[in-house]
Write a protein that holds these residues in place. Structure first.
Motif, PDB file in Angstrom:
ATOM      1  N   GLN A   8       0.921  -1.190   0.202  1.00  0.00           N
ATOM      2  CA  GLN A   8      -0.043   0.121   0.017  1.00  0.00           C
ATOM      3  C   GLN A   8       0.893   1.216  -0.071  1.00  0.00           C
ATOM      4  OE1 GLN A   8      -2.519  -0.976   3.343  1.00  0.00           O
ATOM      5  NE2 GLN A   8      -4.110  -1.963   2.157  1.00  0.00           N
ATOM      6  N   LYS A   9       2.196   1.194   0.247  1.00  0.00           N
ATOM      7  CA  LYS A   9       2.959   2.449   0.323  1.00  0.00           C
ATOM      8  C   LYS A   9       3.183   2.762  -0.946  1.00  0.00           C
ATOM      9  CE  LYS A   9       7.620   3.657   1.858  1.00  0.00           C
ATOM     10  NZ  LYS A   9       8.668   3.002   2.753  1.00  0.00           N
ATOM     11  N   TYR A  10       3.241   1.960  -1.776  1.00  0.00           N
ATOM     12  CA  TYR A  10       3.900   1.848  -3.214  1.00  0.00           C
ATOM     13  C   TYR A  10       2.774   2.193  -4.242  1.00  0.00           C
ATOM     14  CZ  TYR A  10       8.272   0.579  -1.319  1.00  0.00           C
ATOM     15  OH  TYR A  10       9.328   0.597  -0.520  1.00  0.00           O
ATOM     16  N   ILE A  11       1.359   1.296  -3.926  1.00  0.00           N
ATOM     17  CA  ILE A  11       0.465   1.470  -4.787  1.00  0.00           C
ATOM     18  C   ILE A  11      -0.703   2.241  -4.276  1.00  0.00           C
ATOM     19  CG2 ILE A  11      -1.183  -0.050  -5.977  1.00  0.00           C
ATOM     20  CD1 ILE A  11       0.712  -2.151  -5.770  1.00  0.00           C
ATOM     21  N   ILE A  12      -0.792   3.526  -4.587  1.00  0.00           N
ATOM     22  CA  ILE A  12      -1.749   4.504  -4.001  1.00  0.00           C
ATOM     23  C   ILE A  12      -3.285   4.174  -4.371  1.00  0.00           C
ATOM     24  CG2 ILE A  12      -0.286   6.261  -3.059  1.00  0.00           C
ATOM     25  CD1 ILE A  12      -0.790   7.837  -5.606  1.00  0.00           C
ATOM     26  N   ASP A  13      -3.281   3.515  -5.656  1.00  0.00           N
ATOM     27  CA  ASP A  13      -4.686   3.319  -6.614  1.00  0.00           C
ATOM     28  C   ASP A  13      -4.702   1.866  -6.955  1.00  0.00           C
ATOM     29  OD1 ASP A  13      -6.909   3.593  -8.203  1.00  0.00           O
ATOM     30  OD2 ASP A  13      -5.981   4.423  -9.783  1.00  0.00           O
ATOM     31  N   PRO A  14      -4.809   1.024  -5.868  1.00  0.00           N
ATOM     32  CA  PRO A  14      -5.120  -0.545  -6.325  1.00  0.00           C
ATOM     33  C   PRO A  14      -5.987  -0.692  -7.521  1.00  0.00           C
ATOM     34  CG  PRO A  14      -5.135   0.053  -4.084  1.00  0.00           C
ATOM     35  CD  PRO A  14      -5.260   1.184  -4.597  1.00  0.00           C
ATOM     36  N   SER A  15      -7.105  -0.086  -7.835  1.00  0.00           N
ATOM     37  CA  SER A  15      -7.915  -0.576  -8.535  1.00  0.00           C
ATOM     38  C   SER A  15      -7.260  -0.085  -9.973  1.00  0.00           C
ATOM     39  CB  SER A  15      -9.296  -0.108  -8.568  1.00  0.00           C
ATOM     40  OG  SER A  15      -9.376   1.316  -8.574  1.00  0.00           O
ATOM     41  N   GLY A  16      -6.866   1.201 -10.228  1.00  0.00           N
ATOM     42  CA  GLY A  16      -5.970   1.599 -11.331  1.00  0.00           C
ATOM     43  C   GLY A  16      -5.077   0.806 -11.771  1.00  0.00           C
ATOM     44  N   PHE A  17      -4.124   0.388 -10.528  1.00  0.00           N
ATOM     45  CA  PHE A  17      -2.901  -0.441 -10.940  1.00  0.00           C
ATOM     46  C   PHE A  17      -3.396  -1.614 -11.588  1.00  0.00           C
ATOM     47  CE2 PHE A  17      -0.440  -3.919  -9.271  1.00  0.00           C
ATOM     48  CZ  PHE A  17       0.847  -3.585  -9.335  1.00  0.00           C
ATOM     49  N   ALA A  18      -4.480  -2.212 -10.928  1.00  0.00           N
ATOM     50  CA  ALA A  18      -5.090  -3.624 -11.569  1.00  0.00           C
ATOM     51  C   ALA A  18      -5.699  -3.468 -13.030  1.00  0.00           C
ATOM     52  CB  ALA A  18      -5.684  -4.251 -10.981  1.00  0.00           C
ATOM     53  N   GLU A  19      -6.381  -2.385 -13.424  1.00  0.00           N
ATOM     54  CA  GLU A  19      -6.932  -2.111 -14.619  1.00  0.00           C
ATOM     55  C   GLU A  19      -5.962  -1.762 -15.710  1.00  0.00           C
ATOM     56  OE1 GLU A  19     -10.014  -2.596 -15.553  1.00  0.00           O
ATOM     57  OE2 GLU A  19     -10.135  -3.651 -13.574  1.00  0.00           O
ATOM     58  N   PHE A  20      -4.768  -0.978 -15.261  1.00  0.00           N
ATOM     59  CA  PHE A  20      -3.772  -0.598 -16.220  1.00  0.00           C
ATOM     60  C   PHE A  20      -3.066  -1.944 -16.763  1.00  0.00           C
ATOM     61  CE2 PHE A  20       0.588   0.815 -17.231  1.00  0.00           C
ATOM     62  CZ  PHE A  20       0.580   1.903 -17.740  1.00  0.00           C
ATOM     63  N   ALA A  21      -2.874  -2.865 -16.070  1.00  0.00           N
ATOM     64  CA  ALA A  21      -2.352  -4.160 -16.533  1.00  0.00           C
ATOM     65  C   ALA A  21      -3.018  -5.053 -17.203  1.00  0.00           C
ATOM     66  CB  ALA A  21      -1.637  -4.834 -15.250  1.00  0.00           C
ATOM     67  N   LYS A  22      -4.239  -4.700 -17.472  1.00  0.00           N
ATOM     68  CA  LYS A  22      -5.276  -5.717 -18.046  1.00  0.00           C
ATOM     69  C   LYS A  22      -5.393  -5.148 -19.747  1.00  0.00           C
ATOM     70  CE  LYS A  22      -8.298  -6.926 -14.363  1.00  0.00           C
ATOM     71  NZ  LYS A  22      -9.546  -6.712 -13.526  1.00  0.00           N
ATOM     72  N   THR A  23      -5.083  -4.254 -19.987  1.00  0.00           N
ATOM     73  CA  THR A  23      -5.218  -3.713 -21.341  1.00  0.00           C
ATOM     74  C   THR A  23      -4.436  -4.261 -22.295  1.00  0.00           C
ATOM     75  OG1 THR A  23      -3.423  -1.903 -21.281  1.00  0.00           O
ATOM     76  CG2 THR A  23      -5.704  -1.405 -20.591  1.00  0.00           C
ATOM     77  N   ARG A  24      -4.979  -4.467 -23.586  1.00  0.00           N
ATOM     78  CA  ARG A  24      -4.136  -5.113 -24.530  1.00  0.00           C
ATOM     79  C   ARG A  24      -2.995  -4.388 -24.800  1.00  0.00           C
ATOM     80  NH1 ARG A  24      -6.797  -6.398 -30.424  1.00  0.00           N
ATOM     81  NH2 ARG A  24      -5.169  -4.897 -31.359  1.00  0.00           N
ATOM     82  N   TYR A  25      -2.932  -2.979 -24.654  1.00  0.00           N
ATOM     83  CA  TYR A  25      -1.886  -2.254 -25.032  1.00  0.00           C
ATOM     84  C   TYR A  25      -0.547  -2.719 -23.989  1.00  0.00           C
ATOM     85  CZ  TYR A  25       1.129   2.023 -24.299  1.00  0.00           C
ATOM     86  OH  TYR A  25       2.248   2.803 -24.175  1.00  0.00           O
ATOM     87  N   TYR A  26      -0.986  -2.837 -22.794  1.00  0.00           N
ATOM     88  CA  TYR A  26       0.063  -3.169 -21.799  1.00  0.00           C
ATOM     89  C   TYR A  26       0.579  -4.418 -21.947  1.00  0.00           C
ATOM     90  CZ  TYR A  26       2.641  -3.428 -17.278  1.00  0.00           C
ATOM     91  OH  TYR A  26       3.525  -3.569 -16.649  1.00  0.00           O
ATOM     92  N   LYS A  27      -0.276  -5.444 -22.535  1.00  0.00           N
ATOM     93  CA  LYS A  27       0.275  -6.696 -22.721  1.00  0.00           C
ATOM     94  C   LYS A  27       1.279  -6.669 -23.880  1.00  0.00           C
ATOM     95  CE  LYS A  27      -3.862  -9.482 -21.289  1.00  0.00           C
ATOM     96  NZ  LYS A  27      -4.009  -8.631 -20.113  1.00  0.00           N
ATOM     97  N   THR A  28       0.995  -5.773 -24.923  1.00  0.00           N
ATOM     98  CA  THR A  28       1.990  -5.636 -25.932  1.00  0.00           C
ATOM     99  C   THR A  28       3.313  -4.758 -25.302  1.00  0.00           C
ATOM    100  OG1 THR A  28       0.439  -5.276 -27.575  1.00  0.00           O
ATOM    101  CG2 THR A  28       2.532  -4.131 -28.255  1.00  0.00           C
ATOM    102  N   TYR A  29       3.347  -4.112 -24.505  1.00  0.00           N
ATOM    103  CA  TYR A  29       4.244  -3.602 -23.734  1.00  0.00           C
ATOM    104  C   TYR A  29       5.141  -4.605 -22.948  1.00  0.00           C
ATOM    105  CZ  TYR A  29       6.940  -0.811 -20.043  1.00  0.00           C
ATOM    106  OH  TYR A  29       7.787  -0.503 -19.161  1.00  0.00           O
TER     107      TYR A  29
END
Length: 113
Positions: A8-29
């Motif tokens: 929690q010290k490093y992730i201030i937005d847990p739901s945004g953190f999870a959603e960011f990694a779900k995109t096709r764009y991120y998988k390509t990254y």
């Protein structure tokens, strides 16, 4: 592994953190930036040492490398964001490796989120 309080010290937005990694764009990254970085670390023989200096008996598996990498990016982005909010009009400069900012899949994309 980190405890929930440490994460929690490093992730201030847990739901945004999870959603960011779900995109096709991120998988390509991941395919074009993080996976080749892992391969390079393996080739250089440096997957037996963690960022904290802990020595491992075997090469770190990709999942652990990936987890550490995204937590590292999230921590840098979160701290930059917190500083920016506390210092309106301030200038923040980050000296980071190129892989952490390529294609906005690392720090920059997380900061904008």
């Amino acid at each position: 592994a980190l405890h929930r309080e440490q994460i929690q010290k490093y992730i201030i937005d847990p739901s945004g953190f999870a959603e960011f990694a779900k995109t096709r764009y991120y998988k390509t990254y991941v395919d074009y930036v993080i996976s080749p970085s892992y391969d390079l670390h393996k080739e250089l023989g440096i997957l037996r040492t963690t960022i904290t200096g802990q020595r491992l008996e075997e090469d770190m598996p990709f999942t652990r490398f990936f987890s550490g990498r995204i937590l590292w990016d999230e921590g840098m982005a979160s701290n930059a964001y917190k500083w920016s909010m506390s210092n309106p009009g301030g200038l923040i400069i980050g000296l980071v490796g190129a892989d952490h900012v390529k294609f906005e899949g690392g720090i920059t994309g997380r900061y904008k989120r």
